[in-house]
Write a protein that holds these residues in place. Structure first.
Motif, mmCIF file in Angstrom:
data_model
loop_
_atom_site.group_PDB
_atom_site.id
_atom_site.type_symbol
_atom_site.label_atom_id
_atom_site.label_comp_id
_atom_site.label_asym_id
_atom_site.label_seq_id
_atom_site.Cartn_x
_atom_site.Cartn_y
_atom_site.Cartn_z
ATOM 1 N N GLN A 83 0.843 -1.186 0.000
ATOM 2 C CA GLN A 83 0.000 0.000 0.000
ATOM 3 C C GLN A 83 0.883 1.243 0.000
ATOM 4 O OE1 GLN A 83 -2.470 -0.665 3.505
ATOM 5 N NE2 GLN A 83 -4.105 -1.419 2.188
ATOM 6 N N LYS A 84 0.438 2.263 -0.717
ATOM 7 C CA LYS A 84 1.169 3.519 -0.838
ATOM 8 C C LYS A 84 0.327 4.627 -0.214
ATOM 9 C CE LYS A 84 3.238 6.501 -4.377
ATOM 10 N NZ LYS A 84 3.441 6.668 -5.816
ATOM 11 N N THR A 86 -0.948 8.136 -0.222
ATOM 12 C CA THR A 86 -1.139 9.219 -1.177
ATOM 13 C C THR A 86 -2.138 10.209 -0.591
ATOM 14 O OG1 THR A 86 -0.801 7.629 -2.962
ATOM 15 C CG2 THR A 86 -1.740 9.738 -3.573
ATOM 16 N N TYR A 93 -1.462 -0.749 -3.917
ATOM 17 C CA TYR A 93 -0.543 -0.448 -5.010
ATOM 18 C C TYR A 93 -0.226 -1.703 -5.831
ATOM 19 C CZ TYR A 93 3.522 1.871 -7.155
ATOM 20 O OH TYR A 93 4.414 2.420 -8.030
ATOM 21 N N ARG A 94 0.166 -2.780 -5.158
ATOM 22 C CA ARG A 94 0.456 -4.059 -5.825
ATOM 23 C C ARG A 94 0.124 -5.204 -4.882
ATOM 24 N NH1 ARG A 94 6.126 -2.285 -8.044
ATOM 25 N NH2 ARG A 94 5.431 -0.922 -9.704
ATOM 26 N N TYR A 117 5.323 3.579 2.140
ATOM 27 C CA TYR A 117 4.629 2.330 1.838
ATOM 28 C C TYR A 117 4.447 1.511 3.110
ATOM 29 C CZ TYR A 117 5.838 3.291 -3.031
ATOM 30 O OH TYR A 117 5.950 3.867 -4.263
#
Length: 137
Positions: A83-84, A86, A93-94, A117
């Motif tokens: 997770q990022k 923002t 995120y991936r 992250y």
């Protein structure tokens, strides 16, 4: 003087007896090892549904190097979601799918330098997963 000694002994007796009764939960502590190039941070624990790992900020490269050693008797999937953060909000995120039993290295490439992250582990079954997570920074 005698009263304070007797009170101290009584308190010690009550504290020692209280340690035998009641539920005690063992908590695993985080630890780290420092090498010549990077520091590896470890965390051990267990979870049934989901759990978040430490936040990471990339400063040197566009990669995050993580790994997990998991153990579970359940079937189903086990997800590791990068997770990022923002605008103050965590966004997926991936996603990777580590093994529920054994060691899985998860290298996340192409991440943004300077961004924050974290990894979220999700468990699709009802059985608990015991794990040790590490990240090299």
């Amino acid at each position: 003087m005698k009263k304070s000694i007797i009170a101290s002994l009584a308190l010690a007796l009550v504290l020692s007896l209280s340690s035998f009764g009641g539920t005690q939960k063992a908590e695993a502590a985080d630890w780290s090892t420092t090498g010549s190039i990077w520091t590896t941070y470890y965390h051990s624990g267990s979870f049934s549904n989901y759990v978040y790992q430490r936040t990471m900020t990339t400063t040197v490269s566009d990669e995050i190097w993580t790994a997990v050693n998991a153990k579970s008797s359940a079937s189903g999937t086990f997800k590791a979601i990068l997770q990022k953060k923002t605008s103050g909000v965590w966004k997926n995120y991936r996603t990777k799918y580590p093994a529920k039993n054994g060691y899985t290295r998860m290298d996340w490439t192409g991440v943004t330098k300077g961004a924050t992250y974290r990894i979220k582990f999700e468990n699709a079954s009802s059985s608990k997963i015991t794990y040790t997570f590490n990240v090299m920074q």
